[in-house]
Design an enzyme around this catalytic site. Structure first.
Site, short mmCIF file in Angstrom:
data_model
loop_
_atom_site.label_atom_id
_atom_site.label_comp_id
_atom_site.label_asym_id
_atom_site.label_seq_id
_atom_site.Cartn_x
_atom_site.Cartn_y
_atom_site.Cartn_z
N LYS A 30 0.83 -1.21 0.00
CA LYS A 30 0.00 0.00 0.00
C LYS A 30 0.86 1.26 0.00
O LYS A 30 0.66 2.18 -0.80
CB LYS A 30 -0.93 -0.02 1.21
CG LYS A 30 -2.03 1.02 1.18
CD LYS A 30 -2.99 0.80 2.35
CE LYS A 30 -3.72 -0.51 2.21
NZ LYS A 30 -4.60 -0.82 3.36
N ARG A 99 -3.52 2.93 8.53
CA ARG A 99 -3.88 1.71 7.80
C ARG A 99 -2.67 0.79 7.67
O ARG A 99 -1.54 1.24 7.49
CB ARG A 99 -4.41 2.04 6.41
CG ARG A 99 -5.54 3.07 6.40
CD ARG A 99 -5.96 3.45 5.00
NE ARG A 99 -6.76 2.40 4.37
CZ ARG A 99 -7.09 2.40 3.08
NH1 ARG A 99 -6.68 3.39 2.30
NH2 ARG A 99 -7.82 1.44 2.57
N GLY A 108 -8.36 -7.19 4.40
CA GLY A 108 -9.18 -7.26 5.60
C GLY A 108 -8.58 -8.03 6.76
O GLY A 108 -9.20 -8.16 7.82
N MET A 110 -5.72 -7.37 8.45
CA MET A 110 -5.10 -6.53 9.48
C MET A 110 -5.93 -5.27 9.68
O MET A 110 -6.97 -5.11 9.06
CB MET A 110 -3.65 -6.22 9.10
CG MET A 110 -2.75 -7.46 9.15
SD MET A 110 -1.04 -7.09 8.78
CE MET A 110 -1.16 -6.55 7.08
N ARG A 343 -3.25 -1.30 -6.46
CA ARG A 343 -2.41 -2.49 -6.38
C ARG A 343 -2.73 -3.35 -7.59
O ARG A 343 -3.79 -3.20 -8.20
CB ARG A 343 -2.67 -3.27 -5.09
CG ARG A 343 -4.11 -3.74 -4.95
CD ARG A 343 -4.40 -4.27 -3.55
NE ARG A 343 -5.82 -4.55 -3.38
CZ ARG A 343 -6.41 -4.71 -2.20
NH1 ARG A 343 -5.71 -4.60 -1.10
NH2 ARG A 343 -7.70 -4.97 -2.12
N HIS A 459 -15.55 -7.95 0.89
CA HIS A 459 -14.57 -8.82 1.55
C HIS A 459 -14.68 -10.24 1.03
O HIS A 459 -13.68 -10.89 0.70
CB HIS A 459 -14.79 -8.77 3.07
CG HIS A 459 -13.94 -9.73 3.83
ND1 HIS A 459 -14.37 -11.01 4.14
CD2 HIS A 459 -12.70 -9.62 4.32
CE1 HIS A 459 -13.42 -11.64 4.80
NE2 HIS A 459 -12.39 -10.81 4.93
N SER A 790 15.39 -41.99 -10.29
CA SER A 790 14.08 -41.35 -10.17
C SER A 790 13.78 -41.20 -8.69
O SER A 790 13.76 -42.20 -7.96
CB SER A 790 12.99 -42.18 -10.85
OG SER A 790 11.75 -41.52 -10.74
N ASN A 794 7.56 -39.55 -2.32
CA ASN A 794 6.56 -39.95 -1.32
C ASN A 794 7.22 -40.75 -0.21
O ASN A 794 7.13 -40.42 0.98
CB ASN A 794 5.45 -40.78 -1.97
CG ASN A 794 4.66 -40.02 -3.00
OD1 ASN A 794 4.78 -38.81 -3.13
ND2 ASN A 794 3.85 -40.73 -3.77
N ASP A 795 7.93 -41.83 -0.59
CA ASP A 795 8.61 -42.65 0.41
C ASP A 795 9.78 -41.92 1.04
O ASP A 795 10.07 -42.09 2.23
CB ASP A 795 9.09 -43.96 -0.22
CG ASP A 795 8.04 -45.06 -0.11
OD1 ASP A 795 7.10 -44.90 0.69
OD2 ASP A 795 8.14 -46.07 -0.82
N CYS A 858 9.29 -38.98 -9.47
CA CYS A 858 8.01 -39.60 -9.81
C CYS A 858 7.05 -39.64 -8.64
O CYS A 858 6.00 -40.27 -8.71
CB CYS A 858 8.21 -41.01 -10.36
SG CYS A 858 9.02 -42.14 -9.21
N TYR A 878 13.56 -34.30 -15.60
CA TYR A 878 12.12 -34.38 -15.82
C TYR A 878 11.39 -34.55 -14.50
O TYR A 878 11.96 -34.94 -13.49
CB TYR A 878 11.76 -35.53 -16.78
CG TYR A 878 12.00 -36.91 -16.21
CD1 TYR A 878 11.01 -37.56 -15.46
CD2 TYR A 878 13.19 -37.59 -16.43
CE1 TYR A 878 11.22 -38.83 -14.93
CE2 TYR A 878 13.41 -38.85 -15.91
CZ TYR A 878 12.43 -39.47 -15.16
OH TYR A 878 12.64 -40.72 -14.64
#
Length: 906
Positions: A30, A99, A108, A110, A343, A459, A790, A794-795, A858, A878
């Protein structure tokens, strides 16, 4: 602590004439933009900005920097001189607003306080100055109300209740119908509320008002709703907020005054035109709060043509200057236009893509910049289903299409219920007259938001667009009764809490019951069923097509798919996949083949085991032939069997019941009994860290060699048919190079046998998954036996964190997210500091051993926008993800390349 920081804080306060739009880190969004508009010569009320550095010192130490008061005083003196008034002086008062303004827009979340400087003495001076007693007392009651709630912590509902009583006593419905005498009484009532609830009088010293308001804005950075919003939007918690002190201009001075919000383009669709809301005789908070229904901005031309024409010219200036959609707040004080904020505006996903391509066509930005104006998350939103327009539906209302999407859920009427029901698995629509920042929890939990008041700049609309949440605002014909937890629709039908409703954020329509959905036009485009054309959906498809084209031309990362059958592979190819990065062969062992797997597991002799494998071989081969055909000419990485064998057997409880029932009935149950014995034999306390992956291939003779043979024979068959199979064999869960060497030696021997038998030369790359910390730490050794890595993130995430994904997400992740331990689940976005460090280390070590080592990922992170940028940074070749996430990964790979190039230039 503050003493250590203060020497680094050289200047704490900047006049609006001193900053510019590039100082957002220091002045907040702002303050930086107010300074930029001032520099452009636009009509901005004079003021100054307290920096984010001052806020950070205050938040760290609990005290303001020692130099701050003197700097504020000096700038206040200069402001008073410029305005020819003194803050709060009785006869000719200067009033200011205080402000918030963080680097990133947090609408909205703060605090703001208007009309600072009013007191029992100066209110009379303001009335004389304006020639309007009603205006002065209205401004004073607003100050006490905002100050009481924001600075002194008084329950805002107490002020609202007193205001409602005043209107009831006067027998009016809107606050603009209250007269000066009514407002004077209201000020007295408000001051009594402050005294009772805060334990002190409302401060009459204007400087005390300002200083307390500044502290309150600093404190609001760590307010619950601000912290929640930052977690939701992934905004860092250590930025702090700037504070803007601006001389007041008044939109509540009568019918020739007003306040509004404008957009240089429609934030919902991206179309050019006149978009925004205007409210006569009102202050700015009235518009964004949605308390009074506004008129469309276009009507300002009839109300005040001079101001309207000036505003249109300023809007064009700002859009050309910022080269983007601008969101503007303005006030008209007795015919004089003032700019209070600009903005780069939040927009819907569809608008983002349309605007980016429009700006390219206008020559304002290039293709690389257009990529930075959209995100993978926005593209994912555009791929969500939409309502079926041909379905039989009961429309009960229509509001403003504030944020698109098709949302269905049970109506709830407060934030608490929305959160509670959502956590128990219910889909909900949050229904309110209007939302306020305290509703943020419920807005996050809900599928969509419906309000009976407010417009595109309320809002609810602004926050929903920022979150990508479906929202319909200003559905005036719907009577929302939050106390009785119900909504009355035209015709008298009552929607009780728990009743299912559907809202369409693209059209603004509200329906009773559940409306069926159909695929998104963007998905249909990727599927090859839709082409760019003239209507709205086709325009969107055209914009997406162009942006994805920009990304494909600029990206370095290739994008593959996780696909286990020809159907998924063909879909992935339509979505732009450049190969398969993960084919999970265990999925081929299910269905009608489960019996063969059971026989393999139950085999007592080598001959029985070999017989089972011999029967599985042609089935596996046929799968691979179809896969290679679908992905002809593109790489296909096939992971050998990974999960524990018990997953292919019946559930232990179900099996135990079957055996017990058979025994009680004296029925034959020999096979079930053998299965149960096998389940017990294979049972592990923690199977994900047990006999699975490469360990299966080492302890069950023939299992992996059967799969390798099926791959090799399928590749040879496709070559004989003039195809171009490019198979890659991936060994899972390797923790040491010796495991890989043993399996590789067996695989090489099988491939050689197939080559000799078919007379075909096969180039089958053999590599491994890096999904254990030890594999990452010894990647240099493992690369001696691997042609590619690769990363199975996940694991790797499970083993690095010690988390069992199946358990922890349901048990304690919610608490971790709420407490800020996670900004986002590490299974959703890669943990750069922990898991990411291992990926980076392994990539570097692997390539030091084998410079041509191919590197990919992957895990689910391969389709996560933020994670894609990380994989680009560490030099992977990749990413691989599910077919529907391929367009997102393509887009983000392009954006990552542009950002990387930009940072290199810097």
């Amino acid at each position: 602590m503050s003493e250590n920081k203060e020497p680094h804080v050289a200047k704490l306060v900047y006049d609006f004439t001193e900053g510019n739009k590039d100082l957002k880190d220091l002045l907040g969004g702002k303050g930086a933009n107010l300074a930029e508009m001032t520099n452009l010569g636009l009509p901005v009320p004079p003021g100054f900005t307290i920096t984010t550095e001052a806020c950070k010192v205050y938040l760290d130490s609990g005290e303001e920097p020692s130099a701050l008061r003197d700097e504020v005083s000096a700038h206040l003196d200069a402001l008073e001189t410029k305005m020819g008034k003194k803050l709060g002086q009785p006869d000719n008062p200067l009033l200011v607003s205080v402000r918030s303004g963080a680097k990133f827009s947090m609408p909205g979340m703060m605090d703001t306080v208007l009309n600072i400087g009013l007191s029992d003495k100066s209110v009379k001076g303001l009335a004389d100055q304006a020639g309007d007693e009603r205006f002065a007392w209205d401004s004073y009651r607003r100050l006490i109300q905002m100050f009481g709630k924001t600075v002194l912590g008084v329950d805002g509902d107490l002020f609202e209740e007193a205001l409602e009583k005043a209107k009831e006593a006067k027998k009016v419905t809107v606050d603009t119908d209250l007269e000066a005498a009514d407002l004077k009484k209201l000020v007295t009532a408000f001051k009594k509320i402050v005294k009772k609830e805060a334990g002190r009088d409302f401060p009459q010293d204007p400087r005390e008002q300002m200083d307390l308001a500044i502290k309150a804005v600093f404190d609001s950075w760590n307010g619950d709703r601000a912290k929640l919003y930052r977690r939701q939007e992934r905004i860092p918690h250590d930025l702090g907020t700037a504070v803007n002190v601006c001389s007041m201009v008044f939109g509540n001075l009568g019918p020739d005054s007003g306040t509004g919000v404008a957009f240089t383009r429609d934030p919902a669709s991206g179309h050019q035109g006149v978009y925004g809301d205007y409210l006569q005789n009102a202050q700015g908070e009235d518009v964004v709060a949605g308390i009074r229904n506004t008129v469309p901005l276009a009507e300002l031309e009839q109300i005040d043509k001079k101001s309207y024409d000036q505003l249109m010219q300023i809007m064009e200036t700002l859009e050309n200057h910022y080269k983007d959609l601008c969101d503007i707040e303005f006030t008209i004080e007795r015919g004089q236009l003032w700019m209070l904020q600009t903005r780069v505006g939040k927009r819907t996903a569809g608008a983002a893509f349309r605007i980016a391509t429009q700006l390219v066509d206008q020559g304002l930005i290039d293709e690389a910049e257009a990529l930075q104006r959209v995100t993978g998350a926005q593209l994912a939103q555009l791929m969500f289903p939409r309502f079926d327009e041909e379905a039989k539906v009961e429309q009960v209302g229509r509001g403003i299409a504030a944020s698109p999407g098709a949302a269905v859920g049970k109506a709830v009427f407060d934030s608490y219920t929305a959160v509670k029901w959502s956590r128990s698995g219910e889909k909900v629509i949050l229904v309110r007259r209007e939302t306020n920042p305290d509703d943020l929890d419920g807005m996050i939990a809900a599928e969509g938001i419906l309000t009976s008041r407010g417009g595109k700049t309320s809002h609810a609309a602004v926050v929903a667009r920022g979150m990508g949440k479906t929202c319909v605002c200003g559905a005036e014909e719907l009577e929302v009764d939050t106390k009785r937890r119900r909504m009355t629709v035209p015709g008298g039908h009552v929607v009780e809490e728990g009743d299912v409703i559907s809202i369409d954020g693209s059209s603004g329509k509200v329906y009773l019951g559940e409306v069926p959905v159909v695929p998104s036009p963007v998905v249909e485009y990727f599927e090859g069923r839709m082409h760019a054309g003239a209507d709205d959906a086709d325009e969107l498809v055209e914009a997406v097509h162009r942006i994805i084209g920009y990304a494909d031309r600029m990206r370095r990362l290739r994008v593959r798919a996780n696909a286990d059958n020809a159907e998924d592979a063909l879909r992935a190819r339509r979505f732009g996949a450049q190969g398969i990065g993960l084919c999970r062969t265990e999925h081929m062992f299910l269905g009608d083949r489960r019996e063969l797997v059971e026989r393999l597991i139950l085999a007592d002799t080598e001959a029985e085991r070999e017989e089972s494998l011999k029967e599985l071989l042609p089935l596996q081969k046929a799968d691979f032939v179809e896969l290679f055909k679908a992905m002809d000419g593109l790489p296909v990485t096939i992971r050998l069997l990974d999960p524990p064998l018990h997953e292919f057997l019946p559930d232990i409880t179900e099996l135990s019941v079957r055996v017990a029932l058979a025994e009680s009935r004296q029925e034959s149950h020999e096979n079930d009994l053998r299965l149960l014995q096998a389940v017990h034999r294979l049972h592990e306390q923690n199977p994900m860290l047990g006999l699975r992956g490469v360990r299966l291939g080492l302890v069950i003779p023939g299992l992996f060699t059967m799969q390798v043979r099926a791959i090799a024979e399928a590749a040879a068959e496709r070559k004989a048919a003039k195809g171009d199979p490019r198979a890659e064999i991936m060994i899972p869960l390797v923790g040491t190079v010796q495991e890989l060497e043993i399996v590789r030696e067996e695989a090489d021997q099988v491939v050689a046998e197939v080559e000799a038998a078919t007379g075909t030369q096969l180039k089958l790359a053999i590599g491994t998954m890096i999904e254990l910390p030890r594999a990452a730490l010894t990647a240099g050794q493992i690369a001696e036996a691997a042609e590619f890595f690769s990363f199975g993130t996940n694991d790797l995430t499970q083993t690095v964190w010690g988390f069992s994904r199946d358990d922890v997400e349901a048990s304690f992740f919610t608490a971790y997210l709420e407490k800020g331990i996670f900004g986002v689940s590490p299974f959703e976005t890669i943990d750069k500091d922990g898991v990411g460090s291992l990926v980076s280390l392994a990539a570097k070590a692997g390539r030091e051993t084998r410079p041509d080592l191919k590197l990919g990922v992957c895990g689910e992170h391969g389709g996560d926008p933020e994670s894609v940028h990380f994989f680009h940074e560490v030099g992977l070749d990749y990413v691989s993800c599910s077919p529907f996430r391929i367009p997102v990964a393509r887009l983000e790979a392009g954006r990552a390349a542009v950002q990387s190039e930009g940072s290199d230039h810097r």
